[in-house]
Design a protein around this motif. Sequence first.
Motif, mmCIF file in Angstrom:
data_model
loop_
_atom_site.group_PDB
_atom_site.id
_atom_site.type_symbol
_atom_site.label_atom_id
_atom_site.label_comp_id
_atom_site.label_asym_id
_atom_site.label_seq_id
_atom_site.Cartn_x
_atom_site.Cartn_y
_atom_site.Cartn_z
ATOM 1 N N LEU A 1 0.832 -1.209 0.000
ATOM 2 C CA LEU A 1 0.000 0.000 0.000
ATOM 3 C C LEU A 1 0.863 1.254 0.000
ATOM 4 O O LEU A 1 0.574 2.220 -0.719
ATOM 5 C CB LEU A 1 -0.926 0.010 1.220
ATOM 6 C CG LEU A 1 -2.077 -0.972 1.190
ATOM 7 C CD1 LEU A 1 -2.824 -0.956 2.520
ATOM 8 C CD2 LEU A 1 -3.021 -0.659 0.053
ATOM 9 N N ASN A 2 1.929 1.250 0.798
ATOM 10 C CA ASN A 2 2.826 2.408 0.845
ATOM 11 C C ASN A 2 3.503 2.641 -0.498
ATOM 12 O O ASN A 2 3.640 3.782 -0.938
ATOM 13 C CB ASN A 2 3.878 2.224 1.942
ATOM 14 C CG ASN A 2 3.282 2.278 3.327
ATOM 15 O OD1 ASN A 2 2.196 2.832 3.541
ATOM 16 N ND2 ASN A 2 3.958 1.683 4.287
ATOM 17 N N ARG A 3 3.913 1.556 -1.158
ATOM 18 C CA ARG A 3 4.547 1.695 -2.476
ATOM 19 C C ARG A 3 3.545 2.206 -3.505
ATOM 20 O O ARG A 3 3.886 3.012 -4.372
ATOM 21 C CB ARG A 3 5.154 0.372 -2.922
ATOM 22 C CG ARG A 3 6.391 0.011 -2.083
ATOM 23 C CD ARG A 3 7.029 -1.273 -2.497
ATOM 24 N NE ARG A 3 7.487 -1.197 -3.871
ATOM 25 C CZ ARG A 3 7.598 -2.244 -4.670
ATOM 26 N NH1 ARG A 3 7.294 -3.441 -4.236
ATOM 27 N NH2 ARG A 3 8.024 -2.105 -5.908
ATOM 28 N N LEU A 4 2.303 1.727 -3.416
ATOM 29 C CA LEU A 4 1.270 2.208 -4.339
ATOM 30 C C LEU A 4 1.003 3.693 -4.139
ATOM 31 O O LEU A 4 0.840 4.447 -5.103
ATOM 32 C CB LEU A 4 -0.031 1.421 -4.144
ATOM 33 C CG LEU A 4 -0.058 0.022 -4.727
ATOM 34 C CD1 LEU A 4 -1.298 -0.718 -4.232
ATOM 35 C CD2 LEU A 4 -0.028 0.060 -6.242
ATOM 36 N N ALA A 5 0.970 4.125 -2.884
ATOM 37 C CA ALA A 5 0.707 5.531 -2.584
ATOM 38 C C ALA A 5 1.834 6.426 -3.097
ATOM 39 O O ALA A 5 1.592 7.560 -3.516
ATOM 40 C CB ALA A 5 0.525 5.724 -1.081
ATOM 41 N N ALA A 6 3.072 5.909 -3.077
ATOM 42 C CA ALA A 6 4.228 6.695 -3.512
ATOM 43 C C ALA A 6 4.472 6.613 -5.014
ATOM 44 O O ALA A 6 5.252 7.394 -5.563
ATOM 45 C CB ALA A 6 5.479 6.228 -2.765
ATOM 46 N N GLN A 7 3.813 5.700 -5.688
ATOM 47 C CA GLN A 7 4.044 5.466 -7.116
ATOM 48 C C GLN A 7 3.565 6.639 -7.961
ATOM 49 O O GLN A 7 2.520 7.225 -7.715
ATOM 50 C CB GLN A 7 3.324 4.193 -7.555
ATOM 51 C CG GLN A 7 3.560 3.829 -8.998
ATOM 52 C CD GLN A 7 2.852 2.529 -9.363
ATOM 53 O OE1 GLN A 7 2.363 1.823 -8.502
ATOM 54 N NE2 GLN A 7 2.805 2.229 -10.635
#
Length: 89
Positions: free
Chosen positions: A24-30
């Motif tokens: 989720l964190n990687r998706l938010a930062a993508q």
Amino acid sequence: TRGTRYATDQSRKLVSTLIPENVLNRLAAQRGDAMLGVRIPQCCIMFCSLEPQVLLKSRPPLEVFDLLDEIFEAFDSAVEKHGMYKYQH
């Protein structure tokens, strides 16, 4: 508004039960259309079916619940012990 924040929080809670927090964190930062993925050197997929089901159906519901609880606790312990991620659907 307050209602929008509540709905957003509820949506995030639901999604976090399905997707690991680090993803989720990687998706938010993508940014952009880049593919999101990682290399996983080892993976195990397990499918479980309790047989014979006729024996389970003949037991009282609370007894079946306790048995399933015991089985899933054992799976959860193994996952935690070995630092794995468990996805169940």
